[in-house]
Write a protein that holds these residues in place. Structure first.
Motif, PDB file in Angstrom:
ATOM      1  N   TYR A  78       0.805  -1.226   0.000  1.00 17.77           N
ATOM      2  CA  TYR A  78       0.000   0.000   0.000  1.00 17.77           C
ATOM      3  C   TYR A  78       0.843   1.284   0.000  1.00 17.77           C
ATOM      4  O   TYR A  78       0.297   2.385  -0.111  1.00 17.77           O
ATOM      5  CB  TYR A  78      -0.949   0.024   1.207  1.00 17.77           C
ATOM      6  CG  TYR A  78      -0.295  -0.269   2.536  1.00 17.77           C
ATOM      7  CD1 TYR A  78       0.454   0.687   3.207  1.00 17.77           C
ATOM      8  CD2 TYR A  78      -0.433  -1.524   3.123  1.00 17.77           C
ATOM      9  CE1 TYR A  78       1.056   0.419   4.419  1.00 17.77           C
ATOM     10  CE2 TYR A  78       0.180  -1.811   4.352  1.00 17.77           C
ATOM     11  CZ  TYR A  78       0.903  -0.839   4.996  1.00 17.77           C
ATOM     12  OH  TYR A  78       1.498  -1.116   6.202  1.00 17.77           O
ATOM     13  N   ARG A  79       2.153   1.206   0.126  1.00 14.33           N
ATOM     14  CA  ARG A  79       2.994   2.409   0.170  1.00 14.33           C
ATOM     15  C   ARG A  79       3.314   2.870  -1.257  1.00 14.33           C
ATOM     16  O   ARG A  79       4.440   2.793  -1.730  1.00 14.33           O
ATOM     17  CB  ARG A  79       4.258   2.132   0.988  1.00 14.33           C
ATOM     18  CG  ARG A  79       3.953   1.963   2.470  1.00 14.33           C
ATOM     19  CD  ARG A  79       5.067   1.314   3.241  1.00 14.33           C
ATOM     20  NE  ARG A  79       5.239  -0.091   2.870  1.00 14.33           N
ATOM     21  CZ  ARG A  79       6.012  -0.945   3.541  1.00 14.33           C
ATOM     22  NH1 ARG A  79       6.682  -0.519   4.602  1.00 14.33           N
ATOM     23  NH2 ARG A  79       6.126  -2.195   3.147  1.00 14.33           N
ATOM     24  N   LYS A 128       7.517   6.334   9.865  1.00 13.63           N
ATOM     25  CA  LYS A 128       6.704   5.295  10.501  1.00 13.63           C
ATOM     26  C   LYS A 128       7.013   5.153  11.990  1.00 13.63           C
ATOM     27  O   LYS A 128       6.122   4.972  12.812  1.00 13.63           O
ATOM     28  CB  LYS A 128       6.925   3.958   9.792  1.00 13.63           C
ATOM     29  CG  LYS A 128       6.083   2.823  10.355  1.00 13.63           C
ATOM     30  CD  LYS A 128       6.338   1.525   9.609  1.00 13.63           C
ATOM     31  CE  LYS A 128       5.522   0.381  10.204  1.00 13.63           C
ATOM     32  NZ  LYS A 128       5.772  -0.902   9.476  1.00 13.63           N
ATOM     33  N   LYS A 152       0.598   8.296  -2.358  1.00 11.63           N
ATOM     34  CA  LYS A 152       0.652   8.705  -0.952  1.00 11.63           C
ATOM     35  C   LYS A 152       1.513   9.959  -0.763  1.00 11.63           C
ATOM     36  O   LYS A 152       1.382  10.664   0.238  1.00 11.63           O
ATOM     37  CB  LYS A 152       1.193   7.563  -0.089  1.00 11.63           C
ATOM     38  CG  LYS A 152       0.404   6.260  -0.254  1.00 11.63           C
ATOM     39  CD  LYS A 152      -1.073   6.458   0.043  1.00 11.63           C
ATOM     40  CE  LYS A 152      -1.925   5.291  -0.404  1.00 11.63           C
ATOM     41  NZ  LYS A 152      -1.424   3.963  -0.126  1.00 11.63           N
ATOM     42  N   LYS A 210       0.493   3.951   5.976  1.00 11.57           N
ATOM     43  CA  LYS A 210      -0.482   3.878   4.891  1.00 11.57           C
ATOM     44  C   LYS A 210      -0.530   5.203   4.124  1.00 11.57           C
ATOM     45  O   LYS A 210      -1.196   5.302   3.092  1.00 11.57           O
ATOM     46  CB  LYS A 210      -1.864   3.511   5.425  1.00 11.57           C
ATOM     47  CG  LYS A 210      -1.973   2.086   5.926  1.00 11.57           C
ATOM     48  CD  LYS A 210      -3.393   1.759   6.359  1.00 11.57           C
ATOM     49  CE  LYS A 210      -3.541   0.286   6.740  1.00 11.57           C
ATOM     50  NZ  LYS A 210      -2.706  -0.090   7.872  1.00 11.57           N
ATOM     51  N   HIS A 211       0.139   6.225   4.652  1.00  7.42           N
ATOM     52  CA  HIS A 211       0.233   7.522   3.979  1.00  7.42           C
ATOM     53  C   HIS A 211       1.674   7.811   3.563  1.00  7.42           C
ATOM     54  O   HIS A 211       2.082   8.972   3.494  1.00  7.42           O
ATOM     55  CB  HIS A 211      -0.285   8.634   4.894  1.00  7.42           C
ATOM     56  CG  HIS A 211      -1.730   8.501   5.236  1.00  7.42           C
ATOM     57  ND1 HIS A 211      -2.736   8.743   4.332  1.00  7.42           N
ATOM     58  CD2 HIS A 211      -2.345   8.115   6.388  1.00  7.42           C
ATOM     59  CE1 HIS A 211      -3.907   8.528   4.909  1.00  7.42           C
ATOM     60  NE2 HIS A 211      -3.694   8.150   6.142  1.00  7.42           N
ATOM     61  N   ASP A 240       1.536   6.927  10.364  1.00 10.30           N
ATOM     62  CA  ASP A 240       0.811   5.844   9.700  1.00 10.30           C
ATOM     63  C   ASP A 240       1.414   5.614   8.324  1.00 10.30           C
ATOM     64  O   ASP A 240       1.302   6.465   7.435  1.00 10.30           O
ATOM     65  CB  ASP A 240      -0.668   6.223   9.592  1.00 10.30           C
ATOM     66  CG  ASP A 240      -1.505   5.103   8.992  1.00 10.30           C
ATOM     67  OD1 ASP A 240      -0.945   4.072   8.576  1.00 10.30           O
ATOM     68  OD2 ASP A 240      -2.745   5.279   8.926  1.00 10.30           O
TER      69      ASP A 240
END
Length: 421
Positions: A55-56, A107, A60, A72-73, A70
């Motif tokens: 998802y990275r 992170k 983003k 995920k961003h 997070d």
């Protein structure tokens, strides 16, 4: 066309990444970007064989969620030093660019090593930074402040690897003032973190009267109505006003730099919740929580010749006892701070020197608190067998865990505005 070439990471040898990227026009307004404006080589992890579905992804970088932990961003790619790693932004029309802001990979404190350390930037194939690259700030591993790196276009000048190496050398030990810790010469970095491990007895609160840092010429950096340098000052926890019933307490972090240090007036002091590292560990039978922190984050790399701290004087037991100083996550000092004596009624400074230059030492005239004769507890272990036990184990009164945190509040002056967040 803006091309950013990633030359090195903050330590990781396998991956490199960013949390976000922003571009600003001549009016210093953020230019709206979408996925059609941005490309990268490699694109992202999901485009690499074996990483499908990660998802990275590239989008983003422009999702505007930049002050976060997070992932995920965040954007991440494989890294091999010497190969090409780049981000290209195509605006589609002629636009005057004033600056670029990069948010490093954030992170966690450990994963911040995956961030970008050195980068070179070109606009329409013309270099606007040195080709050897410029160093940008490593992410803090938390989301307590805006940790973005704003790079002005055209780029002027900044510290490079060669300049830092010239300053970060070990000084002549014979010329060093006698201190708790053998310090390096003029540590240079973006972020200086003061970690507060214990108080002089209070189990609920911890505080300071003042903080000052000095540049390589011995000039004070922080305590000015108009600061000489751009910086943020943050505390974690921020202050006692996070507690219920104490929301209006004015002993906030800005009081550390208001210039009133030798005082018994607690409207000029900072106080926060003690995170009770040892007590928490004993009470919960688990690993202790992270200690209290005061963070000074400079916009540009800064060389420090000394740090001066004034301990909390209103209630001396709430003053700092053991503490450490980190520069860009690297330990540069650990020692003890003197307790304010009740009869003196105000705090005398504790000073840490990172220089042997006599003119600077004389200029700052700090008090070095040295406890070299203090008894220390040592446990010797040989082949996993304890040869000598600790002299004494930590004694904690079980009843102390049942005591409610007492309320303490000071209301009055509003929080000062020194241009920091």
């Amino acid at each position: 066309v803006i091309m950013s070439k990633i030359l090195d990471t903050c330590g990781d040898v396998i991956y490199v990444g960013l949390t976000g990227i922003e571009v600003y026009n001549e009016r210093d307004e953020k230019i709206k970007l979408d996925l059609a404006n941005i490309s990268a080589n490699p694109k992202d992890l999901s485009s690499v064989p074996g990483y499908s579905g990660d998802y990275r992804t590239l989008d983003k970088l422009i999702d505007s969620n930049n002050i976060t932990i997070d992932d995920k961003h965040m954007w991440l790619i494989p890294f091999t030093k010497g190969l090409s790693h780049s981000i290209t932004i195509t605006l589609g029309k002629a636009t005057h660019i004033k600056g670029i802001k990069l948010y490093n990979y954030n992170k966690s404190a450990e994963d911040a090593n995956r961030g970008v350390k050195t980068i070179s930037i070109s606009v329409d194939k013309k270099a606007v930074t040195p080709r050897r690259g410029i160093i940008i700030r490593k992410a803090p591993g938390n989301a307590l402040f805006d940790f973005g790196n704003y790079i002005k276009i055209p780029y002027t000048s900044e510290w490079g690897e060669a300049e830092i190496a010239a300053y970060n050398k070990l000084p002549d030990p014979k010329a060093l003032p006698l201190q708790e810790y053998s310090t390096i010469h003029l540590p240079t970095g973006f972020t200086f973190e003061i970690v507060l491990y214990s108080t002089h007895g209070d189990i609920h609160y911890i505080g300071l009267n003042g903080l000052e840092m000095y540049d390589l010429l011995g000039t004070p950096l922080l305590q000015h109505p108009v600061p000489r340098v751009d910086y943020n000052i943050i505390a974690n926890p921020s202050s006692v006003n996070i507690l219920k019933g104490m929301e209006k307490d004015i002993r906030t972090i800005d009081k550390l730099i208001d210039g009133v240090n030798k005082t018994n007036d607690d409207t000029h002091m900072w106080l926060t919740v003690m995170k009770d590292t040892k007590i928490y560990a004993v009470r919960n039978r688990e690993v202790a929580t992270a200690p209290n922190q005061v963070i000074v984050a400079f916009t540009n790399q800064t060389a420090i010749s000394a740090i001066k701290l004034w301990n909390y004087s209103k209630t001396p037991n709430r003053g700092v006892h053991e503490y450490a100083v980190f520069c860009d996550h690297k330990l540069i000092y650990r020692g003890y701070m003197k307790k304010t004596l009740p009869e003196k009624k105000n705090s005398e400074p504790s000073t840490v020197f990172f220089t042997t230059e006599s003119k600077i030492v004389e200029k700052i005239k700090g008090d070095i608190f040295y406890t070299g004769g203090k008894e220390q507890e040592v446990q010797l272990v040989n082949e996993k067998i304890v040869v000598r036990k600790l002299c004494r184990e930590m004694q904690v009164d079980p009843k102390s865990f049942e005591i409610e945190r007492p309320l303490t509040t000071v209301a009055g002056r509003k929080q000062l505005n020194h241009g920091f967040t």
